[in-house]
Design a protein around this motif. Structure first.
Motif, PDB file in Angstrom:
ATOM      1  N   ARG A 325      -0.846   4.380   5.003  1.00 31.61           N
ATOM      2  CA  ARG A 325      -1.343   3.172   5.627  1.00 31.61           C
ATOM      3  C   ARG A 325      -0.537   2.558   6.767  1.00 31.61           C
ATOM      4  O   ARG A 325       0.667   2.402   6.544  1.00 31.61           O
ATOM      5  N   LEU A 326      -1.213   2.490   7.749  1.00 31.23           N
ATOM      6  CA  LEU A 326      -0.596   1.928   9.094  1.00 31.23           C
ATOM      7  C   LEU A 326      -0.976   0.461   9.333  1.00 31.23           C
ATOM      8  O   LEU A 326      -2.055   0.242   9.699  1.00 31.23           O
ATOM      9  N   GLN A 327      -0.214  -0.583   8.718  1.00 30.04           N
ATOM     10  CA  GLN A 327      -0.590  -1.894   8.775  1.00 30.04           C
ATOM     11  C   GLN A 327      -1.039  -2.623  10.057  1.00 30.04           C
ATOM     12  O   GLN A 327      -0.286  -2.184  10.972  1.00 30.04           O
ATOM     13  N   GLY A 328      -2.118  -3.117  10.227  1.00 27.99           N
ATOM     14  CA  GLY A 328      -2.452  -3.850  11.493  1.00 27.99           C
ATOM     15  C   GLY A 328      -2.896  -2.872  12.456  1.00 27.99           C
ATOM     16  O   GLY A 328      -2.952  -3.491  13.746  1.00 27.99           O
ATOM     17  N   LYS A 329      -3.298  -1.552  12.317  1.00 27.61           N
ATOM     18  CA  LYS A 329      -3.500  -0.709  13.112  1.00 27.61           C
ATOM     19  C   LYS A 329      -5.108  -0.686  13.099  1.00 27.61           C
ATOM     20  O   LYS A 329      -5.503   0.429  14.000  1.00 27.61           O
ATOM     21  N   GLY A 340      -7.371  -5.155  10.830  1.00 30.67           N
ATOM     22  CA  GLY A 340      -7.357  -4.540   9.603  1.00 30.67           C
ATOM     23  C   GLY A 340      -6.158  -3.426   9.801  1.00 30.67           C
ATOM     24  O   GLY A 340      -5.513  -3.401  10.341  1.00 30.67           O
ATOM     25  N   ASP A 341      -6.283  -2.341   8.917  1.00 33.01           N
ATOM     26  CA  ASP A 341      -5.491  -1.453   8.796  1.00 33.01           C
ATOM     27  C   ASP A 341      -5.995   0.060   8.920  1.00 33.01           C
ATOM     28  O   ASP A 341      -7.104   0.114   9.122  1.00 33.01           O
ATOM     29  N   LEU A 342      -4.943   0.910   9.427  1.00 35.30           N
ATOM     30  CA  LEU A 342      -5.433   2.396   9.833  1.00 35.30           C
ATOM     31  C   LEU A 342      -4.956   3.212   8.640  1.00 35.30           C
ATOM     32  O   LEU A 342      -3.682   3.303   8.479  1.00 35.30           O
ATOM     33  N   TYR A 343      -5.909   3.887   8.032  1.00 33.26           N
ATOM     34  CA  TYR A 343      -5.413   4.980   6.955  1.00 33.26           C
ATOM     35  C   TYR A 343      -5.482   6.450   7.723  1.00 33.26           C
ATOM     36  O   TYR A 343      -6.429   6.824   8.118  1.00 33.26           O
TER      37      TYR A 343
END
Length: 387
Positions: A325-329, A340-343
């Motif tokens: 999980r890349l938070q805030g991407k 939101g986040d990038l998974y």
């Protein structure tokens, strides 16, 4: 408190539905029995409720306007409307809707049929009315939904005729008084009913309510006052918008009747699919390929986002199908702060061809026991989730 429903709510007789509902909410707050100190609050509150019930129902309101308060109340008591003896609320003609009863006839349409010979249903006043809302669709890319974008939309819509300014006849056209309504713009019919003489006033169909008959019609709109035109409009699409959401452009719909305001243009958004990202609300999902050595020894890999490339650490021993999980991407939240986040789900790629050096190294790895797999608890669950 006055008995007249318009006076009870404190609105004019030509008030629209929004004005009536707003007035009711304001006064209901003052006279609600749970909060008011007025000893007659309960009685006043019931009157407010009854006034709103009648004036927010098109057919009830029309009957009320035609009969007046006293005759309308008498009609209720005689069973002509709901709540009176023999009405739907009294068990006499239940199941016929809000206007059950009255001489074996059911429904408001039948009452108007008796009173006005069929002319009551669907009659509109000559008051200004808002124009119709129009709808269209707009496709945008995921990148445009991420950044927000200004787009052009082209719609075909009715517009007020410029030649006659919506009047339906050229300026300065000779006219004469309408013989049907004698220039009043309205015609009145009086009929004898079981309740007595009932008077109905409606817009004159012969002159359209103008009171004048014109010798010439506008050649551009054929007397309709409106023409169909293609319009190109600029619309601001906010960042974070999703498929199915609708933007509203006020006053860009069809022209109103009797000089009423224009309707609105409703634009439904369709965000196109993206080859690298799958969207889920404000989050994004991406599959990223890594090599067997990267998964084994760990590495830092470059991962694409909608805001450029970022580095992501892949720890040693990463299994194919693991998600990071890349938070805030992810996507910006519509009209809110943050993203939101990038998974990122990593997929370990098995090489399809090896050179001699790679083959030799891999054979040595296998001879050292690398071909043995230590199946941990939950391994098959991971495989199942991956596929």
């Amino acid at each position: 408190m006055s008995e007249d429903f318009y006076d009870i709510l404190g609105v004019s007789r030509d008030a629209d539905q929004d004005e009536i509902k707003s007035a009711y909410r304001e006064k209901a707050t003052d006279y609600h029995p749970d909060v008011s100190d007025d000893p007659n609050a309960e009685e006043k509150f019931k009157k407010l409720q009854k006034a709103k019930e009648v004036l927010t129902d098109e057919e009830k309101r029309q009957a009320y306007d035609q009969m007046g308060h006293e005759r309308f109340e008498q009609a209720q008591k005689r069973g002509g409307f709901d709540g009176g003896p023999g009405g739907a609320g009294a068990g006499g003609m239940g199941g016929q809707g809000p206007f059950g009863g009255m001489g074996g006839q059911g429904g408001m349409g039948d009452i108007f049929e008796q009173f006005f010979g069929g002319g009551g249903r669907g009659q509109r006043s000559n008051r200004p009315q808002k124009g119709q809302d129009l709808r269209t669709r707009l496709s945008i890319t995921l990148e445009e939904a991420y950044e927000g974008v200004q787009k052009q939309v082209t719609v075909r819509r009715p517009e007020r005729c410029d030649t006659c300014d919506g009047d339906g006849h050229p300026p300065g056209t000779d006219s004469r008084t309408c013989p049907e309504c004698n220039g009043r713009g309205q015609v009145t019919q009086v009929q004898q009913t079981p309740l007595g003489r009932v008077q109905q006033t409606q817009t004159c169909r012969h002159c359209g309510g103008e009171g004048e008959i014109y010798d010439e019609t506008c050649s551009d709109c054929a007397g309709d006052g409106v023409v169909d035109r293609e319009a190109t409009l600029s619309v601001e699409v906010p960042a974070g918008i999703q498929t199915g959401q609708t933007l509203q452009m006020e006053g860009e719909g069809a022209p109103g009747e009797n000089r009423g305001p224009k309707g609105d243009l409703l634009i439904e958004i369709d965000v196109e699919d993206h080859p690298d990202f799958e969207r889920e609300d404000d989050d994004l999902h991406h599959q990223h390929a890594i090599s067997f050595p990267q998964a084994t020894f760990g590495d830092t890999v470059a991962v694409p986002t909608l805001d450029g490339t970022v580095e992501m650490d892949v720890p040693a021993g990463t299994q194919s199908g693991e998600t990071f999980r890349l938070q805030g991407k992810g996507m910006p939240r519509l009209r809110r702060r943050g993203h939101g986040d990038l998974y990122v789900q990593v997929q370990v790629v098995t090489p399809e061809s090896l050179n001699d050096e790679q083959r030799e190294a891999l054979e040595q790895f296998a001879e050292a026991g690398g071909e043995e797999v230590d199946v941990e608890q939950g391994f098959f669950e991971k495989i199942k989730n991956t596929f």
